[in-house]
Design an enzyme around this catalytic site. Structure first.
Site, PDB file in Angstrom:
ATOM      1  N   ASP A  74     -48.617  39.999  10.455  1.00 43.02           N
ATOM      2  CA  ASP A  74     -47.916  40.946   9.579  1.00 43.02           C
ATOM      3  C   ASP A  74     -47.525  40.330   8.232  1.00 43.02           C
ATOM      4  O   ASP A  74     -46.953  41.006   7.381  1.00 43.02           O
ATOM      5  CB  ASP A  74     -46.668  41.494  10.284  1.00 43.02           C
ATOM      6  CG  ASP A  74     -45.692  40.398  10.674  1.00 43.02           C
ATOM      7  OD1 ASP A  74     -45.958  39.201  10.366  1.00 43.02           O
ATOM      8  OD2 ASP A  74     -44.663  40.713  11.296  1.00 43.02           O
TER       9      ASP A  74
ATOM     10  N   ASP B  28     -54.653  21.841   8.434  1.00 39.11           N
ATOM     11  CA  ASP B  28     -54.171  22.788   7.415  1.00 39.11           C
ATOM     12  C   ASP B  28     -52.682  22.597   7.138  1.00 39.11           C
ATOM     13  O   ASP B  28     -52.140  23.234   6.235  1.00 39.11           O
ATOM     14  CB  ASP B  28     -54.444  24.230   7.852  1.00 39.11           C
ATOM     15  CG  ASP B  28     -53.892  24.535   9.229  1.00 39.11           C
ATOM     16  OD1 ASP B  28     -54.255  23.814  10.181  1.00 39.11           O
ATOM     17  OD2 ASP B  28     -53.088  25.467   9.364  1.00 39.11           O
TER      18      ASP B  28
HETATM   19  P1  AMP Z   1     -48.972  27.877  10.403  1.00 38.90           P
HETATM   20  O1  AMP Z   1     -48.451  28.088  11.772  1.00 38.90           O
HETATM   21  O2  AMP Z   1     -47.972  28.168   9.342  1.00 38.90           O
HETATM   22  O3  AMP Z   1     -49.612  26.574  10.166  1.00 38.90           O
HETATM   23  O4  AMP Z   1     -50.099  28.992  10.199  1.00 38.90           O
HETATM   24  C1  AMP Z   1     -51.417  28.942  10.664  1.00 38.90           C
HETATM   25  C2  AMP Z   1     -52.195  30.092  10.092  1.00 38.90           C
HETATM   26  O5  AMP Z   1     -51.705  31.342  10.582  1.00 38.90           O
HETATM   27  C3  AMP Z   1     -52.129  30.198   8.582  1.00 38.90           C
HETATM   28  O6  AMP Z   1     -53.369  30.669   8.131  1.00 38.90           O
HETATM   29  C4  AMP Z   1     -51.038  31.234   8.369  1.00 38.90           C
HETATM   30  O7  AMP Z   1     -51.126  31.852   7.119  1.00 38.90           O
HETATM   31  C5  AMP Z   1     -51.298  32.202   9.505  1.00 38.90           C
HETATM   32  N1  AMP Z   1     -50.100  32.951   9.901  1.00 38.90           N
HETATM   33  C6  AMP Z   1     -49.025  32.455  10.523  1.00 38.90           C
HETATM   34  N2  AMP Z   1     -48.106  33.429  10.708  1.00 38.90           N
HETATM   35  C7  AMP Z   1     -48.594  34.564  10.195  1.00 38.90           C
HETATM   36  C8  AMP Z   1     -48.121  35.919  10.067  1.00 38.90           C
HETATM   37  N3  AMP Z   1     -46.937  36.278  10.530  1.00 38.90           N
HETATM   38  N4  AMP Z   1     -48.917  36.790   9.453  1.00 38.90           N
HETATM   39  C9  AMP Z   1     -50.118  36.437   8.986  1.00 38.90           C
HETATM   40  N5  AMP Z   1     -50.618  35.200   9.069  1.00 38.90           N
HETATM   41  C10 AMP Z   1     -49.879  34.269   9.666  1.00 38.90           C
HETATM   42 MG    MG Z   2     -49.439  26.169   8.028  1.00 35.67          MG
END
Ligand code: AMP
Ligand code: MG
Length: 485
Positions: free
Chosen positions: A122, A249
Site C-alpha cells: 500500500d 537493497d
Molecule cells: P524493506 O523491508 O524496507 O527493505 O523493503 C523491501 C521492499 O519492499 C522494498 O522494495 C520496499 O519498497 C517494499 N515495501 C516494503 N513495504 C512496502 C509497502 N507497505 N508498500 C509497498 N512496498 C513496500
Molecule cells: Mg529497504
C-alpha cells in the site's frame, strides 16, 4: 524564503533507473516530530515547518514547485534470494538539496503512498516503524555512526491495515544518497550495458570522486565501498547493534546505516542474538554481520565486473583480491573500536585476546553489553564485579590493568577514551516499544520527546537519564522485532 535549489541529479541517469510518481495525499496530517537542527543544515528557513507549506511538504499533501518526486529502481538479494526488481515501493524522493557543508542530500518521504514499485503493497507505514526509525536513526547519529537522518515525522490521520488497523504516519528521511548495492545490481542487469557504467560514474562523482583519477576507477570504487561497509559494521558491532535485515537493497554505497525495520540493540551479550521475526535461520545474527557484509560486497563486485576489466577472468581475479581483503580491513576497525572501549588508544594485535576474553566473560555471565563496557570506567566496577565470578573477574582485570599501564606511559587518558566510546544510553528495545505503545494508543508524545532528547547525548551519565540506562526487566523484554512493512 530563499529559493531552494533541487539539483535533480538522479534525473540525469537513464530513465529506467527511476519512475516519476506523486505522493498520495492524506486526511489530517499532524506533526509528531520535526528536526530543526537538520532543517537548518539543509538551508530550510526556521519557520518553514510551521507553515501550511511545511506540513504540505512533509505529509506529501502539497509539494512545493522545487520538488520533483520520483521512486528509485533497485534490485536486491533478500535473505540470499535475488529479486530483480524491488525499488522504492513506499518511498518517494522529493529533492536533492546541498546542505550548509556543501554536501548533496536526498530528501525522501517514506510511507507517502503507492509508487510504480509497490507491487502488492500500500506504500504506507504504520506509526510504529516511523517512530522507531526517527528515534533510532537520530540516536545512531548522536552515537557517531554514519546513518540516514530523520527530518520529520507526521501522522496521517488514516488507518493502515496490517494484521490489525494501525494509525499511519510518514517519515521524511535525509541521506547522502539512497544508492544501495541493489541499485548497482539493478543497473548491471539492464539490457543496455551503458546503464551500469553511467550509474557507477554517478556513484563515483557523488561519493568517491577520487576514484575518477584512479588507475582502475571501478575497482577503486569497489575498494572504497568495501572499506566504508567494513568500518560501518565494525562500529555496529562495537555498540551491540543488530541491523536485522542486511539484504543487498538495505546496504548503502555511501556506508550509511539505512532501514531501521527490525533492528535492535543487544542487551545481554550473546553473539548469536537475533531479534527479527522474519530471520528464522539467524542469517543476520549479531556475529554474522561482518560475513554478511562481505557476502553482499561480493554481489556488488559481480555487478561491477564488466567495468573492472574487459577480460572476465582478469576482472574476477581483481575483484576477488579486493574482497579477500575485507576480513583484514574489518578486523582493523573492529580492533580499534573495541580496544578504545577498553581504554586502549594504540591497539595492538595482541589486544584481540584481551577483548575476546572480556566478551567471553560477558557471554558466560549474561551481562548487559552496554552497562558492562561503561562499568569499566566506573570507580569500583560495581556492575561487573557482581556479574562475573570473582576469581575470573580479578584475573582478567589484572591483565587489563597491566595493559593500561602501557597506555598511561604513552601519556594517554584511558578513562576519557572509555567514556567517549562506551555510551551510557542506547535506544533499548523496551523503551522504543513503550514510546510506540504510548503514541499508538493515546497519542502521548511525552516519552518520545524525552527519550529523543536524552539519546542526543548518549555518552554523559545524568540523574535524568539514570532510569533509562537499565536493561529491560523480564516482563518488559522485547524478544522479537518486525519490519512493519
Ligand atoms: P524493506 O523491508 O524496507 O527493505 O523493503 C523491501 C521492499 O519492499 C522494498 O522494495 C520496499 O519498497 C517494499 N515495501 C516494503 N513495504 C512496502 C509497502 N507497505 N508498500 C509497498 N512496498 C513496500
Ligand atoms: Mg529497504
Amino acid at each position: 524564503m530563499q529559493p531552494l535549489i533541487n539539483e535533480q541529479s538522479y534525473r540525469q541517469l537513464p530513465s529506467d533507473c527511476y519512475a516519476d510518481c506523486q505522493p498520495t495525499p492524506v486526511k489530517t496530517p499532524q506533526y509528531l516530530a520535526f528536526n530543526q537542527t537538520l532543517a537548518a543544515e539543509l538551508g530550510l528557513p526556521e519557520t518553514f515547518w510551521g507553515t501550511e507549506a511545511g506540513l504540505g511538504l512533509f505529509s506529501g499533501n502539497q509539494l512545493p514547485d522545487w520538488a520533483s518526486p520520483l521512486a528509485q529502481a533497485y534490485a536486491g538479494h533478500q535473505f540470499a534470494n535475488y529479486v530483480p526488481r524491488l525499488g522504492d515501493g513506499r518511498a518517494i524522493l522529493l529533492a536533492e538539496l546541498r546542505n550548509q557543508a556543501g554536501q548533496l542530500q536526498d530528501v525522501q518521504l517514506k510511507g507517502a503512498g503507492r509508487t510504480p514499485f509497490s507491487r502488492g503493497g500500500d506504500g504506507r507505514s504504520p506509526i510504529g516503524p516511523v517512530i522507531r526509525e526517527y528515534l533510532v536513526s537520530e540516536a545512531m547519529h548522536a552515537l557517531g555512526v554514519p546513518t540516514t537522518r530523520a527530518l520529520a515525522a507526521v501522522s496521517s490521520g488514516e488507518w493502515v491495515h496490517r494484521d490489525e488497523a494501525l494509525p499511519g504516519a510518514i517519515l521524511t528521511r535525509v541521506a547522502s544518497s539512497h544508492l544501495r548495492i541493489g541499485t548497482m545490481q539493478y543497473a548491471a542487469n539492464r539490457q543496455d550495458p551503458s546503464v551500469i557504467k553511467t550509474l557507477a560514474d554517478y556513484v563515483i562523482s557523488r561519493h568517491y570522486p577520487s576514484c575518477h583519477t584512479a588507475e582502475n576507477p571501478y575497482l577503486a570504487l569497489l575498494q572504497k565501498v568495501i572499506d566504508r561497509q567494513a568500518a560501518l559494521v565494525a562500529q555496529w558491532m562495537s555498540l551491540g547493534f543488530i541491523h536485522g535485515v542486511m539484504n543487498t537493497d538495505n546496504m548503502t554505497l555511501s556506508g550509511e546505516t539505512i532501514d531501521y525495520g527490525p533492528c535492535a540493540f543487544m542487551e545481554s551479550y550473546n553473539p548469536t542474538q537475533v531479534f527479527s521475526y522474519i530471520d528464522q535461520q539467524g542469517r543476520y545474527a549479531y556475529k554474522n554481520q561482518p560475513a554478511v557484509a562481505q557476502w553482499n560486497l561480493a554481489r556488488l563486485a559481480e555487478a561491477l565486473l564488466t567495468l573492472i576489466n574487459t577480460s572476465q577472468e582478469q576482472a574476477i581475479a581483481l575483484a576477488v583480491d579486493s574482497l579477500n581483503r575485507f576480513p583484514e580491513i574489518y578486523q582493523h576497525y573492529w580492533l580499534t573500536h573495541f580496544a578504545a572501549k577498553l581504554g586502549i588508544s594504540a591497539a595492538e594485535s595482541t589486544d584481540k585476546l584481551l577483548i575476546d576474553d572480556f566478551l567471553t566473560l560477558l557471554a558466560e555471565s549474561d551481562s548487559d553489553f552496554t552497562l558492562s563496557f561503561r562499568d569499566l570506567s566506573s570507580p569500583q566496577q560495581g556492575y561487573l564485579s557482581q556479574q562475573v565470578a570473582p576469581e575470573r573477574w580479578q584475573a582478567w582485570q589484572s591483565r587489563w590493568q597491566d595493559r593500561l599501564k602501557a597506555e598511561e606511559r604513552l601519556g594517554q587518558d584511558p578513562l576519557a577514551l572509555m567514556n567517549k566510546t562506551n555510551p551510557v544510553l542506547i535506544p533499548r528495545n523496551h523503551l522504543i516499544q513503550r514510546v510506540i505503545d504510548n503514541v499508538t494508543t493515546t497519542g502521548d508524545l511525552t516519552l518520545f520527546n524525552q527519550l529523543h532528547r536524552l539519546w542526543q547525548t548518549p555518552y554523559s551519565a545524568t540523574t535524568e537519564n539514570a532510569p533509562f540506562q537499565q536493561p529491560a526487566v523480564p516482563q518488559e523484554r522485547v524478544c522479537q522485532t518486525f519490519c512493519g512493512t
